[in-house]
Design an enzyme around this catalytic site. Structure first.
Site, PDB file in Angstrom:
ATOM      1  NE  ARG A  28      24.440 -30.578 -16.535  1.00 37.09           N
ATOM      2  CZ  ARG A  28      24.826 -30.081 -17.692  1.00 37.09           C
ATOM      3  NH1 ARG A  28      24.864 -30.852 -18.758  1.00 37.09           N
ATOM      4  NH2 ARG A  28      25.187 -28.822 -17.781  1.00 37.09           N
ATOM      5  CB  CYS A  52      17.028 -13.625 -17.668  1.00 32.70           C
ATOM      6  SG  CYS A  52      18.745 -14.167 -17.529  1.00 32.70           S
ATOM      7  CB  CYS A  55      18.512 -10.801 -14.912  1.00 37.79           C
ATOM      8  SG  CYS A  55      18.737 -10.365 -16.653  1.00 37.79           S
ATOM      9  CG  HIS A 115      19.141 -10.476 -20.520  1.00 39.90           C
ATOM     10  ND1 HIS A 115      19.153 -11.723 -19.915  1.00 39.90           N
ATOM     11  CD2 HIS A 115      18.453 -10.632 -21.685  1.00 39.90           C
ATOM     12  CE1 HIS A 115      18.501 -12.579 -20.677  1.00 39.90           C
ATOM     13  NE2 HIS A 115      18.058 -11.956 -21.754  1.00 39.90           N
ATOM     14  CG  ASN A 155      28.390 -24.150 -24.755  1.00 40.29           C
ATOM     15  OD1 ASN A 155      29.289 -24.316 -25.583  1.00 40.29           O
ATOM     16  ND2 ASN A 155      27.811 -25.128 -24.129  1.00 40.29           N
ATOM     17  CB  SER A 163      19.867 -23.202 -21.673  1.00 36.74           C
ATOM     18  OG  SER A 163      20.727 -22.930 -20.580  1.00 36.74           O
ATOM     19  CG  HIS A 166      22.510 -12.841 -18.311  1.00 30.72           C
ATOM     20  ND1 HIS A 166      21.673 -11.893 -17.775  1.00 30.72           N
ATOM     21  CD2 HIS A 166      23.736 -12.592 -17.779  1.00 30.72           C
ATOM     22  CE1 HIS A 166      22.351 -11.119 -16.943  1.00 30.72           C
ATOM     23  NE2 HIS A 166      23.611 -11.525 -16.931  1.00 30.72           N
ATOM     24  CG  HIS A 168      25.909 -17.800 -18.722  1.00 30.98           C
ATOM     25  ND1 HIS A 168      25.040 -17.549 -19.762  1.00 30.98           N
ATOM     26  CD2 HIS A 168      25.874 -19.142 -18.544  1.00 30.98           C
ATOM     27  CE1 HIS A 168      24.494 -18.683 -20.190  1.00 30.98           C
ATOM     28  NE2 HIS A 168      24.993 -19.667 -19.470  1.00 30.98           N
ATOM     29  CD  GLN A 170      28.040 -24.343 -18.240  1.00 34.26           C
ATOM     30  OE1 GLN A 170      28.000 -25.332 -17.508  1.00 34.26           O
ATOM     31  NE2 GLN A 170      27.453 -24.322 -19.418  1.00 34.26           N
ATOM     32  CD  GLU A 184      45.047 -29.166 -25.657  1.00 33.08           C
ATOM     33  OE1 GLU A 184      45.406 -28.394 -24.749  1.00 33.08           O
ATOM     34  OE2 GLU A 184      44.312 -28.826 -26.598  1.00 33.08           O
ATOM     35  CG  HIS A 298      46.128 -23.475 -25.529  1.00 31.00           C
ATOM     36  ND1 HIS A 298      46.904 -24.280 -24.734  1.00 31.00           N
ATOM     37  CD2 HIS A 298      45.155 -24.266 -26.027  1.00 31.00           C
ATOM     38  CE1 HIS A 298      46.434 -25.513 -24.760  1.00 31.00           C
ATOM     39  NE2 HIS A 298      45.356 -25.533 -25.531  1.00 31.00           N
ATOM     40  CG  HIS A 300      41.246 -24.851 -28.015  1.00 30.12           C
ATOM     41  ND1 HIS A 300      42.115 -25.160 -29.028  1.00 30.12           N
ATOM     42  CD2 HIS A 300      41.739 -25.467 -26.914  1.00 30.12           C
ATOM     43  CE1 HIS A 300      43.083 -25.931 -28.562  1.00 30.12           C
ATOM     44  NE2 HIS A 300      42.887 -26.134 -27.278  1.00 30.12           N
ATOM     45  CE  LYS A 313      33.553 -29.087 -39.933  1.00 29.99           C
ATOM     46  NZ  LYS A 313      33.533 -29.639 -41.296  1.00 29.99           N
ATOM     47  CG  PHE A 314      25.219 -30.334 -39.035  1.00 25.16           C
ATOM     48  CD1 PHE A 314      24.645 -30.387 -37.769  1.00 25.16           C
ATOM     49  CD2 PHE A 314      24.678 -29.471 -39.975  1.00 25.16           C
ATOM     50  CE1 PHE A 314      23.546 -29.592 -37.458  1.00 25.16           C
ATOM     51  CE2 PHE A 314      23.580 -28.672 -39.670  1.00 25.16           C
ATOM     52  CZ  PHE A 314      23.006 -28.740 -38.404  1.00 25.16           C
TER      53      PHE A 314
HETATM   54 ZN    ZN Z   1      44.049 -26.980 -25.910  1.00 22.49          ZN
END
Ligand code: ZN
Length: 343
Positions: A28, A52, A55, A115, A155, A163, A166, A168, A170, A184, A298, A300, A313-314
Site C-alpha cells: 500500500r 481532486c 470530485c 469539494h 478521517n 490525504s 473532499h 469522504h 471509508q 467491545e 455507537h 466514536h 495531543k501526541f
Molecule cells: Zn466502540
C-alpha cells in the site's frame, strides 16, 4: 493454504506481549498524498477541484474516471489495505511468530460532490443520505461470505493523515474482528449475560441522570464525552434504543443520527474556529450471522486537538509505555462543547 509472502500479502501479526493484532498491508505504499502537513486546516473554498481524485468527472489513480455523481458515491479503494483475493494461510512458530492472511475489501464513500463541504457544512438531509449509504454498505459487505466485521469511519483533516479534503469516508470489511471491535464484543457480551441489558443502554441511562458529560441529544441519539475518554474532546454517540447496527434504525432514527452528527461537528468547528480534524467511526455488531443482542450501536469521535487549532495531543512517553493520560477533564470538555453553540 499457501505460504506467506510478507512483502505483498495483507496480513496480521500478533504482539505476544499485548496479545493484540496489527494489520499489515505491505503493497500500500504508493497511495497519493493531497493533504497539507502540520497546519490548522482553513475551510476549503473550491466547490470543484480539477486536481481532486474524488470530485465528479475526475480521473483517479489507475485511469478510472469518476461518474458525474450528484449525491453519495461509493467505489473500491484504489489503494485498498485489504483485498478479497488474498491467499489463505496461517503460521505459528512456537507462539512467537504468529500471523494469518487477512482477506477483505476497502471502499471509499464520497459524502457529496461538493469539494468544499464537510459534515459540519452539509445540510442534515444530505447527511441523512450519507447515513443511508453507510447502512447500505454495512448490509452489503456484511452479507458477503467470509466477512465478519464492517468498519465504517471518516478521517477528517490533514492532521489525522487524511490525504484529501473532499468530504469522504471509508469502509473496511474484514475476514476477522479487528482488535477494538473484538474487545467491545467481549465486554458487552459479558455485561449482557450478567445484567440482561446492554452495557451502553445502562451507561446512557446513568449519564442522562447525571447530566455532566452530555454534549447534545435528540429523541433518538445522545452525544457525550465518555467518562473514560482518552482524547481531550472525544465524543461517544449512543442510540437511545438498543439496536446492534445501522441496519436496525428506523427512518426517524436515521434522521436523528444525521442531525446529531451535524450538531457535534458544528460544535467542534465553532469551539476551535477551524475545520476540526478527527477520526470518527461506528461500532456495530459483527456480521458473522449471530444476533449479538448485547451489542449496542455507537459512534466514536477521536479528535487530536488539545486546546487550540494548532496544539495537538501526541500519545508519547508514558502514554506509549504506560497508559494514556489527559489534562482537561471529560466534564470540562463536555461543557465547552455544550457552550460552543446556543442551546
Ligand atoms: Zn466502540
Amino acid at each position: 493454504m499457501s505460504s506467506p509472502d510478507f512483502s505483498t500479502d495483507p496480513h496480521r501479526r500478533l504482539n505476544p506481549l499485548t496479545r493484540e493484532w496489527v494489520l499489515v498491508s505491505p503493497h500500500r505504499s504508493q497511495r497519493p498524498w493531497q493533504g497539507q502537513v502540520e497546519t490548522a486546516a482553513a475551510p476549503v473554498e473550491l466547490e470543484y477541484d480539477p486536481a481532486c481524485y474524488l470530485c465528479p468527472g475526475n480521473a483517479r489513480a489507475g485511469g478510472v474516471t469518476n461518474p458525474a455523481y450528484a449525491g453519495t458515491f461509493v467505489f473500491t479503494n484504489d489503494f485498498a489495505a485489504l483485498k478479497p483475493e488474498t491467499p489463505d494461510w496461517a503460521i505459528n512458530e512456537e507462539s512467537l511468530f504468529v500471523a494469518t492472511s487477512e482477506a477483505g475489501q476497502c471502499r471509499v464513500i464520497c459524502f457529496s460532490p461538493r469539494h468544499d463541504l464537510t459534515l459540519a457544512r452539509m445540510d442534515v438531509a444530505d447527511i441523512g443520505r450519507v447515513v443511508r449509504a453507510w447502512t447500505e454498505q454495512y448490509v452489503e459487505l456484511g452479507a458477503l461470505p467470509g466477512i465478519r466485521s464492517v468498519q465504517i469511519f471518516e478521517n477528517r483533516g490533514a492532521m489525522m493523515g487524511c490525504s484529501n479534503p473532499h468530504p469522504h469516508g471509508q469502509v473496511w470489511a474484514n475476514q476477522t474482528l479487528p482488535t477494538e471491535l473484538a474487545k467491545e464484543v467481549l465486554s458487552q457480551g459479558e455485561y449482557y449475560r450478567a445484567h440482561g441489558a446492554t452495557l451502553l443502554g445502562d451507561y446512557l441511562r446513568l449519564e442522562l441522570r447525571k447530566a455532566e458529560r452530555i454534549v447534545c441529544a435528540n429523541h433518538h441519539f445522545v452525544a457525550l464525552v465518555p467518562f473514560w475518554a482518552v482524547w481531550p474532546f472525544e465524543v461517544l454517540v449512543v442510540s437511545r434504543r438498543a439496536v446492534s447496527g445501522l441496519d436496525q434504525l428506523t427512518a426517524e432514527e436515521q434522521a436523528g443520527l444525521a442531525a446529531i452528527l451535524k450538531q457535534i461537528t458544528v460544535r467542534y468547528d465553532q469551539l476551535f474556529r477551524t475545520s476540526f480534524p478527527y477520526t470518527m467511526g461506528f461500532h456495530q455488531r459483527p456480521t458473522d450471522g449471530a444476533e449479538h443482542p448485547s451489542f449496542h450501536l455507537h459512534a466514536h469521535f477521536y479528535p487530536p486537538l488539545l486546546r487550540s487549532a494548532t496544539v495537538k495531543k501526541f500519545m508519547v512517553g508514558y502514554e506509549m509505555l504506560g497508559m494514556p493520560q489527559r489534562d482537561i477533564t471529560p466534564e470540562a470538555a463536555a461543557g465547552m462543547l455544550r457552550d460552543a453553540l446556543p442551546a
